[in-house]
Scaffold this motif. Structure first.
Motif, short mmCIF file in Angstrom:
data_model
loop_
_atom_site.label_atom_id
_atom_site.label_comp_id
_atom_site.label_asym_id
_atom_site.label_seq_id
_atom_site.Cartn_x
_atom_site.Cartn_y
_atom_site.Cartn_z
N PHE A 170 0.83 -1.21 0.00
CA PHE A 170 0.00 0.00 0.00
C PHE A 170 0.87 1.26 0.00
CE2 PHE A 170 -2.85 2.84 2.77
CZ PHE A 170 -3.52 3.36 1.69
N VAL A 171 1.85 1.31 0.91
CA VAL A 171 2.72 2.48 0.98
C VAL A 171 3.50 2.64 -0.33
CG1 VAL A 171 4.69 3.55 2.14
CG2 VAL A 171 2.92 2.43 3.49
N ASN A 172 4.01 1.54 -0.85
CA ASN A 172 4.77 1.62 -2.10
C ASN A 172 3.92 2.12 -3.26
OD1 ASN A 172 7.20 0.74 -0.97
ND2 ASN A 172 6.71 -1.43 -1.28
N ALA A 173 2.65 1.70 -3.29
CA ALA A 173 1.74 2.18 -4.35
C ALA A 173 1.48 3.68 -4.18
CB ALA A 173 0.42 1.40 -4.28
N LEU A 174 1.34 4.11 -2.94
CA LEU A 174 1.12 5.54 -2.68
C LEU A 174 2.34 6.37 -3.08
CD1 LEU A 174 -0.65 5.48 0.83
CD2 LEU A 174 -1.72 5.65 -1.44
N VAL A 175 3.53 5.85 -2.78
CA VAL A 175 4.77 6.55 -3.14
C VAL A 175 4.85 6.71 -4.66
CG1 VAL A 175 7.29 6.36 -3.22
CG2 VAL A 175 6.07 5.87 -1.09
N GLU A 176 4.54 5.64 -5.37
CA GLU A 176 4.60 5.69 -6.85
C GLU A 176 3.60 6.70 -7.39
OE1 GLU A 176 4.09 2.71 -10.72
OE2 GLU A 176 4.16 1.88 -8.69
N ALA A 177 2.39 6.69 -6.84
CA ALA A 177 1.36 7.63 -7.29
C ALA A 177 1.78 9.07 -6.98
CB ALA A 177 0.03 7.32 -6.61
N PHE A 178 2.38 9.25 -5.81
CA PHE A 178 2.82 10.59 -5.40
C PHE A 178 3.90 11.09 -6.36
CE2 PHE A 178 4.83 13.93 -3.06
CZ PHE A 178 3.86 14.44 -2.19
N ASP A 197 -5.50 9.87 -9.37
CA ASP A 197 -6.40 8.73 -9.63
C ASP A 197 -5.79 7.43 -9.11
OD1 ASP A 197 -8.24 10.39 -10.79
OD2 ASP A 197 -7.53 10.04 -12.85
N ALA A 198 -4.50 7.23 -9.38
CA ALA A 198 -3.82 6.02 -8.90
C ALA A 198 -3.78 6.01 -7.38
CB ALA A 198 -2.41 5.95 -9.48
N PHE A 199 -3.56 7.20 -6.80
CA PHE A 199 -3.54 7.33 -5.33
C PHE A 199 -4.90 6.92 -4.76
CE2 PHE A 199 -3.98 9.56 -1.33
CZ PHE A 199 -2.72 9.48 -0.75
N THR A 200 -5.97 7.46 -5.33
CA THR A 200 -7.32 7.16 -4.87
C THR A 200 -7.63 5.68 -5.01
OG1 THR A 200 -8.06 9.39 -5.45
CG2 THR A 200 -9.77 7.73 -5.16
N ALA A 201 -7.20 5.10 -6.11
CA ALA A 201 -7.46 3.67 -6.36
C ALA A 201 -6.75 2.80 -5.33
CB ALA A 201 -7.00 3.30 -7.77
N ALA A 202 -5.51 3.16 -4.98
CA ALA A 202 -4.75 2.40 -3.99
C ALA A 202 -5.43 2.48 -2.62
CB ALA A 202 -3.32 2.92 -3.90
N VAL A 203 -5.90 3.68 -2.27
CA VAL A 203 -6.59 3.87 -0.99
C VAL A 203 -7.88 3.06 -0.96
CG1 VAL A 203 -7.80 5.55 0.47
CG2 VAL A 203 -5.60 6.16 -0.57
N TYR A 204 -8.64 3.10 -2.05
CA TYR A 204 -9.90 2.37 -2.13
C TYR A 204 -9.67 0.87 -1.98
CZ TYR A 204 -14.23 0.43 -4.01
OH TYR A 204 -15.39 -0.29 -4.18
N GLU A 205 -8.68 0.37 -2.68
CA GLU A 205 -8.38 -1.07 -2.64
C GLU A 205 -7.99 -1.51 -1.23
OE1 GLU A 205 -5.12 -4.23 -4.49
OE2 GLU A 205 -5.43 -2.30 -5.48
N PHE A 206 -7.16 -0.71 -0.57
CA PHE A 206 -6.74 -1.06 0.80
C PHE A 206 -7.93 -1.03 1.75
CE2 PHE A 206 -4.99 -0.15 5.02
CZ PHE A 206 -3.96 -1.07 5.11
N ASP A 207 -8.76 -0.01 1.61
CA ASP A 207 -9.91 0.18 2.50
C ASP A 207 -10.94 -0.94 2.36
OD1 ASP A 207 -11.43 1.85 4.40
OD2 ASP A 207 -12.82 2.12 2.73
N GLN A 208 -11.00 -1.57 1.18
CA GLN A 208 -11.95 -2.66 0.97
C GLN A 208 -11.66 -3.84 1.88
OE1 GLN A 208 -14.28 -0.74 -0.62
NE2 GLN A 208 -14.86 -2.69 -1.54
N VAL A 209 -10.40 -4.04 2.20
CA VAL A 209 -10.00 -5.19 3.04
C VAL A 209 -9.76 -4.77 4.48
CG1 VAL A 209 -8.32 -7.05 3.34
CG2 VAL A 209 -8.97 -6.31 1.04
N THR A 210 -9.04 -3.66 4.66
CA THR A 210 -8.73 -3.16 6.00
C THR A 210 -9.30 -1.76 6.13
OG1 THR A 210 -6.65 -4.39 5.95
CG2 THR A 210 -6.90 -2.72 7.67
N LYS A 211 -10.37 -1.63 6.90
CA LYS A 211 -11.07 -0.35 7.01
C LYS A 211 -10.13 0.72 7.57
CE LYS A 211 -15.06 1.01 5.83
NZ LYS A 211 -15.27 1.13 4.40
N LEU A 212 -10.09 1.86 6.91
CA LEU A 212 -9.23 2.96 7.36
C LEU A 212 -9.82 3.62 8.61
CD1 LEU A 212 -8.56 4.61 3.88
CD2 LEU A 212 -6.89 3.37 5.26
N ASP A 213 -8.96 3.87 9.59
CA ASP A 213 -9.43 4.58 10.78
C ASP A 213 -9.37 6.09 10.52
OD1 ASP A 213 -6.75 5.41 11.11
OD2 ASP A 213 -6.30 3.76 12.48
#
Length: 289
Positions: free
Chosen positions: A238-246, A252-268
């Protein structure tokens, strides 16, 4: 009214006893012990009446009597009782009473209990006055006392709370340092090793919040060296995907990575907040270019 009269009656007797000159056969210590007992009775009677300010004041007067008798443990307990009464609507007075409690606890070497009370102060600052700075300081102090008493898990919980607050205050280097400290302590135990990936994830997000992808990538490599299984975790990916998007300025890639992670592990709430800050920074970078 009868119960209220009883409380006032105890209070008057306590005041009279504390101010009395005593007698030939009464020591000042005995006088203050008896006054302290009466103040305690008054305080408990006020609590029955739900007069919490008056109850706290009476417990504080009891504590002062215990101090005059050199009764450290009893004084600490009385101040703590005062703080519990003051918590019902008088947070500043509760903090003052807890601070007095800690003075007695540390003086008698009871650092584990002092840490408990310091943690309470942190919670009051956070919940009642939203003073993140002072709350952070209290959590760090409590964590240090827990650590020296070998209460490692409780110390780590305080340091993690302090790290979250450092990040909320925009103090990302301090937050990263605290997360890494907790992760280092957790790596050595099979019971706590599972939580390390969470601390490293938070540290990675803090690096991105600093607009520092170089530090983020370097730290992720360092964490993978500390634990060879980390690079295959969802958190690391997840962090690596965010770094690449940044780095690519790709919201859009950033949002997609966040969405994908949140589907499995709910963001606090903490992660949601810092991710929004990071996404905003990508937008700022795009506008600048």
């Amino acid at each position: 009214m009868a119960e209220k009269s009883a409380a006032r009656g105890y209070l008057q007797k306590a005041d009279k006893k504390a101010q009395s000159s005593g007698g030939w056969f009464t020591s000042s210590s005995t006088k203050y012990e008896e006054a302290g007992d009466l103040y305690q009775q008054a305080a408990n009677a006020f609590k029955l009446e739900k007069l919490f300010k008056e109850a706290g004041d009476a417990f504080a007067r009891e504590a002062e009597c215990r101090e005059l008798c050199k009764e450290e443990n009893e004084a600490a307990n009385a101040w703590w009782n005062a703080s519990k009464a003051y918590k019902r609507g008088f947070p500043d007075l509760a903090i003052q009473a807890l601070t007095q409690t800690i003075v007695h606890l540390t003086r008698s070497g009871r650092f584990r209990q002092a840490a408990d009370r310091e943690k309470e102060i942190g919670q009051i600052y956070l919940q009642e006055s939203n003073d993140l700075r002072k709350a952070c300081e209290s959590y760090v102090r409590a964590g240090e006392w827990y650590a020296q008493e070998d209460a490692t898990a409780t110390a780590n919980a305080c340091f993690k709370d302090a790290a979250d607050l450092h990040a909320d205050l925009g103090e990302y280097p301090q937050a990263i340092s605290r997360y890494e400290q907790v992760a280092d302590h957790s790596l050595g135990s099979a019971l706590t090793k599972y939580s390390v990936k969470e601390y490293w994830l938070r540290a990675g997000l803090c690096a991105l919040a600093m607009n520092d992808t170089v530090t983020a990538k370097r730290n992720m490599q360092k964490y993978s060296n500390q634990d060879v299984t980390f690079s295959s975790t969802r958190e690391a990916k997840f962090v690596n995907a965010l770094v690449e998007a940044f780095e690519n300025g790709d919201q859009d890639a950033f949002t997609a990575a966040v969405y994908e992670f949140d589907q499995v592990t709910k963001l606090d709430n903490w992660k949601t907040s810092i991710l929004l800050k990071i996404k905003k920074e990508i937008g700022e970078e795009l506008r600048l270019t």
